[in-house]
Motif scaffolding. Structure first.
Motif, PDB file in Angstrom:
ATOM      1  N   LEU A 148       0.733  -1.296  -0.031  1.00  0.00           N
ATOM      2  CA  LEU A 148      -0.062   0.035   0.066  1.00  0.00           C
ATOM      3  C   LEU A 148       0.834   1.326  -0.028  1.00  0.00           C
ATOM      4  N   PRO A 149       0.429   2.445  -0.558  1.00  0.00           N
ATOM      5  CA  PRO A 149       1.110   3.700  -0.618  1.00  0.00           C
ATOM      6  C   PRO A 149       1.339   4.030   0.923  1.00  0.00           C
ATOM      7  N   ASN A 150       2.693   4.675   1.051  1.00  0.00           N
ATOM      8  CA  ASN A 150       3.109   5.164   2.446  1.00  0.00           C
ATOM      9  C   ASN A 150       2.282   6.229   2.889  1.00  0.00           C
ATOM     10  N   THR A 151       1.588   7.079   1.855  1.00  0.00           N
ATOM     11  CA  THR A 151       0.711   7.846   2.494  1.00  0.00           C
ATOM     12  C   THR A 151      -0.620   7.393   3.168  1.00  0.00           C
ATOM     13  N   LEU A 152      -0.821   6.199   2.989  1.00  0.00           N
ATOM     14  CA  LEU A 152      -1.928   5.534   3.424  1.00  0.00           C
ATOM     15  C   LEU A 152      -2.116   5.571   5.198  1.00  0.00           C
ATOM     16  N   ASN A 153      -3.116   5.956   5.646  1.00  0.00           N
ATOM     17  CA  ASN A 153      -2.947   5.838   7.090  1.00  0.00           C
ATOM     18  C   ASN A 153      -3.605   4.366   7.306  1.00  0.00           C
ATOM     19  N   PHE A 154      -2.448   3.512   7.733  1.00  0.00           N
ATOM     20  CA  PHE A 154      -2.795   1.986   7.380  1.00  0.00           C
ATOM     21  C   PHE A 154      -3.766   1.537   8.590  1.00  0.00           C
ATOM     22  N   ASP A 155      -3.419   1.920   9.735  1.00  0.00           N
ATOM     23  CA  ASP A 155      -4.388   1.334  10.869  1.00  0.00           C
ATOM     24  C   ASP A 155      -5.951   1.901  10.701  1.00  0.00           C
ATOM     25  N   HIS A 156      -5.954   3.333  10.389  1.00  0.00           N
ATOM     26  CA  HIS A 156      -7.607   3.737  10.166  1.00  0.00           C
ATOM     27  C   HIS A 156      -8.155   2.882   9.094  1.00  0.00           C
ATOM     28  N   ILE A 157      -7.470   2.957   8.108  1.00  0.00           N
ATOM     29  CA  ILE A 157      -8.109   2.042   6.849  1.00  0.00           C
ATOM     30  C   ILE A 157      -8.660   0.705   7.113  1.00  0.00           C
ATOM     31  N   LEU A 158      -7.773   0.073   7.682  1.00  0.00           N
ATOM     32  CA  LEU A 158      -8.011  -1.334   7.932  1.00  0.00           C
ATOM     33  C   LEU A 158      -8.907  -1.526   8.855  1.00  0.00           C
ATOM     34  N   VAL A 159      -9.145  -0.643  10.054  1.00  0.00           N
ATOM     35  CA  VAL A 159     -10.359  -0.535  10.739  1.00  0.00           C
ATOM     36  C   VAL A 159     -11.608  -0.464   9.982  1.00  0.00           C
ATOM     37  N   LYS A 160     -11.593   0.623   9.321  1.00  0.00           N
ATOM     38  CA  LYS A 160     -12.707   0.809   8.599  1.00  0.00           C
ATOM     39  C   LYS A 160     -13.172  -0.354   7.449  1.00  0.00           C
ATOM     40  N   CYS A 161     -12.191  -1.097   7.046  1.00  0.00           N
ATOM     41  CA  CYS A 161     -12.658  -2.066   6.047  1.00  0.00           C
ATOM     42  C   CYS A 161     -13.085  -2.995   6.944  1.00  0.00           C
ATOM     43  N   ILE A 162     -12.685  -3.169   8.191  1.00  0.00           N
ATOM     44  CA  ILE A 162     -13.111  -4.344   8.876  1.00  0.00           C
ATOM     45  C   ILE A 162     -14.531  -4.160   9.453  1.00  0.00           C
ATOM     46  N   GLU A 163     -14.769  -2.951   9.646  1.00  0.00           N
ATOM     47  CA  GLU A 163     -16.327  -2.480  10.061  1.00  0.00           C
ATOM     48  C   GLU A 163     -17.277  -2.404   8.953  1.00  0.00           C
ATOM     49  N   LEU A 164     -16.780  -2.377   7.699  1.00  0.00           N
ATOM     50  CA  LEU A 164     -17.522  -2.327   6.608  1.00  0.00           C
ATOM     51  C   LEU A 164     -17.966  -3.763   6.455  1.00  0.00           C
ATOM     52  N   GLY A 165     -16.957  -4.755   6.884  1.00  0.00           N
ATOM     53  CA  GLY A 165     -17.475  -6.104   6.673  1.00  0.00           C
ATOM     54  C   GLY A 165     -16.665  -6.668   5.583  1.00  0.00           C
ATOM     55  N   PHE A 166     -15.811  -5.966   4.859  1.00  0.00           N
ATOM     56  CA  PHE A 166     -14.954  -6.397   3.869  1.00  0.00           C
ATOM     57  C   PHE A 166     -13.775  -7.216   4.184  1.00  0.00           C
ATOM     58  N   VAL A 167     -13.057  -7.198   5.350  1.00  0.00           N
ATOM     59  CA  VAL A 167     -12.007  -7.543   5.609  1.00  0.00           C
ATOM     60  C   VAL A 167     -12.053  -8.223   7.076  1.00  0.00           C
ATOM     61  N   ASP A 168     -11.433  -9.437   7.081  1.00  0.00           N
ATOM     62  CA  ASP A 168     -11.302 -10.060   8.598  1.00  0.00           C
ATOM     63  C   ASP A 168      -9.939 -10.151   9.079  1.00  0.00           C
ATOM     64  N   ARG A 169      -9.676  -9.826  10.419  1.00  0.00           N
ATOM     65  CA  ARG A 169      -8.305  -9.946  10.896  1.00  0.00           C
ATOM     66  C   ARG A 169      -8.187 -11.488  11.421  1.00  0.00           C
ATOM     67  N   VAL A 170      -7.456 -12.111  10.962  1.00  0.00           N
ATOM     68  CA  VAL A 170      -7.308 -13.471  11.459  1.00  0.00           C
ATOM     69  C   VAL A 170      -5.793 -13.585  12.025  1.00  0.00           C
ATOM     70  N   ARG A 171      -5.675 -14.986  12.492  1.00  0.00           N
ATOM     71  CA  ARG A 171      -4.201 -15.434  12.690  1.00  0.00           C
ATOM     72  C   ARG A 171      -3.399 -15.435  11.657  1.00  0.00           C
ATOM     73  N   GLY A 172      -2.308 -14.673  11.901  1.00  0.00           N
ATOM     74  CA  GLY A 172      -1.433 -14.454  10.593  1.00  0.00           C
ATOM     75  C   GLY A 172      -1.460 -13.153   9.676  1.00  0.00           C
ATOM     76  N   GLY A 173      -2.689 -12.395  10.149  1.00  0.00           N
ATOM     77  CA  GLY A 173      -2.718 -11.289   9.310  1.00  0.00           C
ATOM     78  C   GLY A 173      -4.132 -10.896   9.014  1.00  0.00           C
ATOM     79  N   TYR A 174      -4.163 -10.482   7.529  1.00  0.00           N
ATOM     80  CA  TYR A 174      -5.721  -9.870   7.333  1.00  0.00           C
ATOM     81  C   TYR A 174      -5.998 -10.924   5.905  1.00  0.00           C
ATOM     82  N   ARG A 175      -7.056 -10.796   5.729  1.00  0.00           N
ATOM     83  CA  ARG A 175      -7.655 -11.426   4.296  1.00  0.00           C
ATOM     84  C   ARG A 175      -9.142 -10.885   4.225  1.00  0.00           C
TER      85      ARG A 175
END
Length: 255
Positions: free
Chosen positions: A195-222
């Motif tokens: 991902l681009p360095n300019t992206l607020n990684f933690d913020h956007i991952l939380v947003k993706c998880i809240e939207l139901g797109f991304v799951d945080r699992v053992r080993g990372g994200y999917r």
């Protein structure tokens, strides 16, 4: 005689699959049960006119009965001619039958399933979607790969419905079609590098998880299954709408 035997074997198999006795089949084509028996034993051949009748009864081609191995492409002229007089529903139903007959097809719906239910095959061969009499869609891996590559470079409708930062995360987490493992995950360090360095990684991952797109699992994200499929379907729409060679639009009811 060997070829006669092969034709006879096919007649016998098709007769049994229709639940007909030799006598019943004979009545359909105005011959005796003994004549049908001789065909099936390979002692004689039915007349040409009867072969045509048998093809109609068994709903197959005369080529199939006679053992001609011309390949499926040899049936295209007959299919094109039949399509002229078929309704849209019949065409979709026919294509659905083709999908279910293919080795890598989706499975036929269970008995009693509502016809509008969509049955999905997602695997190394591509995507297959089928809802009886309503929807048939096949996207090969070649087309899907081209579509995803296009998405990585540009975002036109319908991808503009998603914010750019979410689209980038979804694409980064999209798996290879030949590696659709249930325990798949991208570790945090690898995902950050994609991902681009300019992206607020933690913020956007939380947003993706809240939207139901991304799951945080053992080993990372999917991506969860629905998000994985949705991204690929959006890619198909994007490629079809924006990169099509031709587009035919019919206004009003088809005649």
């Amino acid at each position: 005689m060997a070829e006669l035997g092969k034709i006879g074997v096919k007649i016998a198999q098709l007769r049994r699959s229709r639940g007909l006795t030799q006598e019943e089949l004979g009545k359909h084509v105005s011959v005796s049960a003994q004549a049908v028996s001789k065909w099936e034993k390979g002692d004689s051949l039915p007349d040409l006119s009867i072969i045509v009748e048998l093809a109609d009864i068994f709903d197959c081609s005369t080529d199939y009965l006679l053992g001609r191995k011309g390949g499926l492409r040899s049936l295209l002229p007959q299919i094109r001619e039949a399509f002229v007089n078929m309704t849209i529903e019949d065409k979709i139903g026919f294509l659905g039958d083709i999908i279910t007959a293919a080795e890598v097809s989706i499975l036929a719906p269970p008995v009693g399933a509502h016809p509008s239910m969509v049955h999905i095959h997602l695997g190394p061969a591509g995507i297959g979607l089928w809802a009886k009499d309503r929807l048939v869609c096949i996207a090969t891996t070649t087309f899907l790969n081209e579509a995803v590559e296009t998405l990585e470079k540009e975002a036109e409708f319908p991808l503009t419905l998603l914010p750019d930062e979410i689209r980038l995360v979804l694409l980064a987490l999209l798996r290879d079609m030949d590696d659709l493992k249930p325990d798949y995950a991208v570790d945090e360090k690898t995902l950050q590098s994609l991902l681009p360095n300019t992206l607020n990684f933690d913020h956007i991952l939380v947003k993706c998880i809240e939207l139901g797109f991304v799951d945080r699992v053992r080993g990372g994200y999917r991506l969860n299954f629905k998000a994985d499929l949705a991204v690929r379907l959006l890619a198909i729409l994007h490629q079809t709408i924006n990169k099509q060679g031709t587009m035919n639009v019919t206004v009003g009811k088809p005649k």
